[in-house]
Design an enzyme around this catalytic site. Structure first.
Site, PDB file in Angstrom:
ATOM      1  N   VAL A 188      65.415  56.387  75.009  1.00  0.00           N
ATOM      2  CA  VAL A 188      65.938  55.580  73.843  1.00  0.00           C
ATOM      3  C   VAL A 188      67.508  55.324  74.457  1.00  0.00           C
ATOM      4  CG1 VAL A 188      66.966  55.492  71.673  1.00  0.00           C
ATOM      5  CG2 VAL A 188      64.762  57.046  72.161  1.00  0.00           C
ATOM      6  N   PRO A 189      67.407  53.924  74.947  1.00  0.00           N
ATOM      7  CA  PRO A 189      68.470  53.514  75.874  1.00  0.00           C
ATOM      8  C   PRO A 189      69.865  53.300  75.256  1.00  0.00           C
ATOM      9  CG  PRO A 189      66.941  51.819  75.121  1.00  0.00           C
ATOM     10  CD  PRO A 189      66.472  52.810  74.375  1.00  0.00           C
ATOM     11  N   CYS A 190      70.420  54.281  74.920  1.00  0.00           N
ATOM     12  CA  CYS A 190      71.764  54.295  74.525  1.00  0.00           C
ATOM     13  C   CYS A 190      72.825  53.700  75.667  1.00  0.00           C
ATOM     14  CB  CYS A 190      72.548  55.523  73.985  1.00  0.00           C
ATOM     15  SG  CYS A 190      72.389  56.836  74.910  1.00  0.00           S
ATOM     16  N   HIS A 191      72.405  53.499  76.600  1.00  0.00           N
ATOM     17  CA  HIS A 191      73.213  53.064  77.798  1.00  0.00           C
ATOM     18  C   HIS A 191      73.343  51.600  77.749  1.00  0.00           C
ATOM     19  CE1 HIS A 191      69.266  53.171  79.522  1.00  0.00           C
ATOM     20  NE2 HIS A 191      69.531  51.992  79.945  1.00  0.00           N
ATOM     21  N   ARG A 192      72.485  50.838  76.840  1.00  0.00           N
ATOM     22  CA  ARG A 192      72.623  49.657  76.575  1.00  0.00           C
ATOM     23  C   ARG A 192      73.474  49.077  75.479  1.00  0.00           C
ATOM     24  NH1 ARG A 192      66.036  49.180  76.914  1.00  0.00           N
ATOM     25  NH2 ARG A 192      65.762  49.874  79.081  1.00  0.00           N
TER      26      ARG A 192
END
Length: 182
Positions: free
Chosen positions: A145-149
Protein backbone atom coordinates in the site's frame (compact mmCIF):
# COMPACT_ATOMS: atom_id res chain seq x y z
CA UNK A 1 -15.14 -32.84 22.69
CA UNK A 2 -12.58 -30.03 23.01
CA UNK A 3 -14.29 -26.66 23.42
CA UNK A 4 -11.05 -24.69 23.42
CA UNK A 5 -10.99 -21.92 20.83
CA UNK A 6 -7.92 -21.90 18.60
CA UNK A 7 -5.98 -18.65 18.32
CA UNK A 8 -5.65 -17.39 14.79
CA UNK A 9 -2.28 -18.18 13.22
CA UNK A 10 -0.08 -15.53 11.70
CA UNK A 11 2.78 -16.63 9.49
CA UNK A 12 5.79 -14.34 9.37
CA UNK A 13 9.18 -14.14 7.69
CA UNK A 14 11.98 -11.63 7.27
CA UNK A 15 13.08 -11.16 3.66
CA UNK A 16 15.92 -9.17 2.17
CA UNK A 17 15.17 -6.30 -0.18
CA UNK A 18 16.88 -3.36 -1.83
CA UNK A 19 15.73 -1.20 1.10
CA UNK A 20 16.87 -3.59 3.84
CA UNK A 21 15.22 -6.48 5.66
CA UNK A 22 11.42 -6.51 5.65
CA UNK A 23 9.23 -8.38 8.10
CA UNK A 24 6.13 -9.76 6.38
CA UNK A 25 3.20 -11.30 8.22
CA UNK A 26 0.00 -12.84 6.91
CA UNK A 27 -3.23 -14.15 8.39
CA UNK A 28 -5.68 -16.44 6.63
CA UNK A 29 -7.28 -13.21 5.26
CA UNK A 30 -4.07 -12.01 3.60
CA UNK A 31 -0.93 -9.95 4.12
CA UNK A 32 -1.41 -8.02 7.37
CA UNK A 33 1.84 -6.14 7.85
CA UNK A 34 5.15 -5.13 6.31
CA UNK A 35 7.80 -3.72 8.67
CA UNK A 36 10.89 -1.83 7.49
CA UNK A 37 14.45 -2.31 8.77
CA UNK A 38 13.54 -5.61 10.42
CA UNK A 39 16.73 -6.41 12.29
CA UNK A 40 16.31 -8.74 15.28
CA UNK A 41 15.26 -6.03 17.75
CA UNK A 42 12.72 -4.39 15.43
CA UNK A 43 11.41 -7.80 14.33
CA UNK A 44 10.88 -8.93 17.92
CA UNK A 45 9.08 -5.70 18.92
CA UNK A 46 6.89 -5.85 15.82
CA UNK A 47 5.98 -9.49 16.43
CA UNK A 48 5.12 -8.79 20.08
CA UNK A 49 2.83 -5.90 19.02
CA UNK A 50 1.25 -8.04 16.31
CA UNK A 51 0.56 -10.94 18.66
CA UNK A 52 -1.02 -8.53 21.13
CA UNK A 53 -3.19 -6.70 18.58
CA UNK A 54 -4.40 -9.81 16.77
CA UNK A 55 -4.43 -12.25 19.70
CA UNK A 56 -2.65 -14.64 17.37
CA UNK A 57 -0.14 -17.44 17.45
CA UNK A 58 2.89 -16.43 15.38
CA UNK A 59 4.62 -19.02 13.19
CA UNK A 60 7.80 -18.38 11.22
CA UNK A 61 7.37 -19.54 7.63
CA UNK A 62 8.36 -18.31 4.19
CA UNK A 63 5.94 -20.63 2.42
CA UNK A 64 2.20 -21.01 2.49
CA UNK A 65 0.57 -17.63 3.01
CA UNK A 66 3.80 -15.70 2.44
CA UNK A 67 5.06 -17.36 -0.74
CA UNK A 68 3.16 -15.04 -3.08
CA UNK A 69 3.85 -11.80 -1.17
CA UNK A 70 7.56 -12.69 -1.12
CA UNK A 71 7.51 -13.45 -4.85
CA UNK A 72 5.70 -10.23 -5.72
CA UNK A 73 7.96 -8.06 -3.55
CA UNK A 74 11.05 -9.57 -5.18
CA UNK A 75 9.56 -8.87 -8.64
CA UNK A 76 8.76 -5.29 -7.58
CA UNK A 77 12.34 -4.64 -6.45
CA UNK A 78 13.66 -6.20 -9.67
CA UNK A 79 11.54 -3.67 -11.61
CA UNK A 80 9.25 -6.28 -13.15
CA UNK A 81 6.09 -5.68 -11.09
CA UNK A 82 4.18 -2.42 -11.15
CA UNK A 83 1.13 -3.40 -9.12
CA UNK A 84 0.61 -5.85 -6.29
CA UNK A 85 -2.20 -8.38 -6.58
CA UNK A 86 -2.42 -9.81 -3.09
CA UNK A 87 -5.19 -10.47 -0.62
CA UNK A 88 -4.77 -7.94 2.20
CA UNK A 89 -5.92 -8.20 5.80
CA UNK A 90 -6.98 -4.66 6.76
CA UNK A 91 -7.55 -5.46 10.44
CA UNK A 92 -4.65 -3.22 11.60
CA UNK A 93 -6.21 -0.14 9.96
CA UNK A 94 -9.60 1.25 10.92
CA UNK A 95 -11.93 4.12 10.13
CA UNK A 96 -10.46 7.09 8.27
CA UNK A 97 -7.02 5.47 8.05
CA UNK A 98 -8.44 2.40 6.33
CA UNK A 99 -10.48 4.56 3.93
CA UNK A 100 -7.39 6.60 2.96
CA UNK A 101 -5.15 3.52 2.60
CA UNK A 102 -7.70 1.74 0.40
CA UNK A 103 -7.92 4.80 -1.86
CA UNK A 104 -4.13 4.97 -2.00
CA UNK A 105 -3.85 1.27 -2.90
CA UNK A 106 -6.42 1.48 -5.69
CA UNK A 107 -6.00 5.02 -6.95
CA UNK A 108 -2.31 5.95 -7.01
CA UNK A 109 -0.53 3.75 -9.55
CA UNK A 110 3.15 2.88 -9.88
CA UNK A 111 5.30 5.79 -11.00
CA UNK A 112 2.92 8.51 -9.83
CA UNK A 113 2.59 10.60 -6.68
CA UNK A 114 -0.29 12.34 -4.92
CA UNK A 115 -0.35 15.18 -2.41
CA UNK A 116 -1.60 14.69 1.14
CA UNK A 117 -4.37 17.25 0.51
CA UNK A 118 -5.32 15.68 -2.80
CA UNK A 119 -5.70 12.30 -1.11
CA UNK A 120 -7.86 13.93 1.59
CA UNK A 121 -10.07 15.39 -1.17
CA UNK A 122 -10.37 11.97 -2.83
CA UNK A 123 -11.86 10.46 0.31
CA UNK A 124 -14.28 13.36 0.77
CA UNK A 125 -12.39 15.06 3.60
CA UNK A 126 -10.99 18.31 2.17
CA UNK A 127 -8.68 19.99 4.64
CA UNK A 128 -7.67 16.71 6.27
CA UNK A 129 -4.12 16.64 4.88
CA UNK A 130 -2.60 16.23 8.35
CA UNK A 131 -4.93 13.33 9.08
CA UNK A 132 -3.83 11.75 5.79
CA UNK A 133 -0.23 12.17 6.96
CA UNK A 134 -1.11 10.39 10.20
CA UNK A 135 -2.77 7.58 8.18
CA UNK A 136 0.40 7.22 6.10
CA UNK A 137 2.48 7.00 9.29
CA UNK A 138 0.18 4.27 10.61
CA UNK A 139 0.15 2.27 7.34
CA UNK A 140 0.61 -1.38 8.34
CA UNK A 141 1.35 -2.40 4.72
CA UNK A 142 4.00 -0.03 3.34
CA UNK A 143 5.37 -0.69 -0.16
CA UNK A 144 2.33 -2.87 -0.98
CA UNK A 145 0.00 0.00 0.00
CA UNK A 146 2.30 2.66 -1.44
CA UNK A 147 2.47 5.45 1.15
CA UNK A 148 5.84 6.38 -0.37
CA UNK A 149 3.83 7.87 -3.27
CA UNK A 150 2.27 10.55 -1.03
CA UNK A 151 4.19 13.84 -1.10
CA UNK A 152 3.81 17.47 -0.07
CA UNK A 153 1.93 19.83 -2.39
CA UNK A 154 5.06 21.98 -2.79
CA UNK A 155 7.01 19.01 -4.12
CA UNK A 156 8.71 18.09 -0.83
CA UNK A 157 8.94 14.43 0.06
CA UNK A 158 7.06 14.75 3.34
CA UNK A 159 7.65 12.20 6.07
CA UNK A 160 8.04 8.46 5.88
CA UNK A 161 7.98 5.72 8.49
CA UNK A 162 10.81 3.88 6.78
CA UNK A 163 12.97 7.03 6.65
CA UNK A 164 13.35 9.57 3.87
CA UNK A 165 16.24 7.68 2.24
CA UNK A 166 13.99 4.63 1.89
CA UNK A 167 11.22 6.83 0.41
CA UNK A 168 13.74 8.27 -2.08
CA UNK A 169 14.87 4.76 -3.06
CA UNK A 170 11.29 3.59 -3.67
CA UNK A 171 10.41 6.68 -5.71
CA UNK A 172 13.64 6.28 -7.73
CA UNK A 173 12.81 2.61 -8.38
CA UNK A 174 9.46 3.74 -9.79
CA UNK A 175 11.08 6.45 -11.92
CA UNK A 176 9.59 9.40 -9.99
CA UNK A 177 13.03 10.55 -8.78
CA UNK A 178 16.41 10.09 -10.47
CA UNK A 179 18.53 7.15 -9.32
CA UNK A 180 21.36 8.19 -6.98
CA UNK A 181 24.67 8.84 -8.72
CA UNK A 182 26.53 6.56 -6.29
Amino acid sequence: MDSEVQSPRVEWAVVTSDIGPLLLAATDQGLVTVVFHADAAIRDRALDRLAGRLGAELVESASGRLAEPIRQLAAYFEGGLRGFDLPLDWSLATGFNRQVLRELASGVPYGTVVGYGDLADRVGQPGAAQAVGAAMGANPLPVVVPCHRVVESDGGLGGFGGGLETKRQLLALEGVLPQPLF
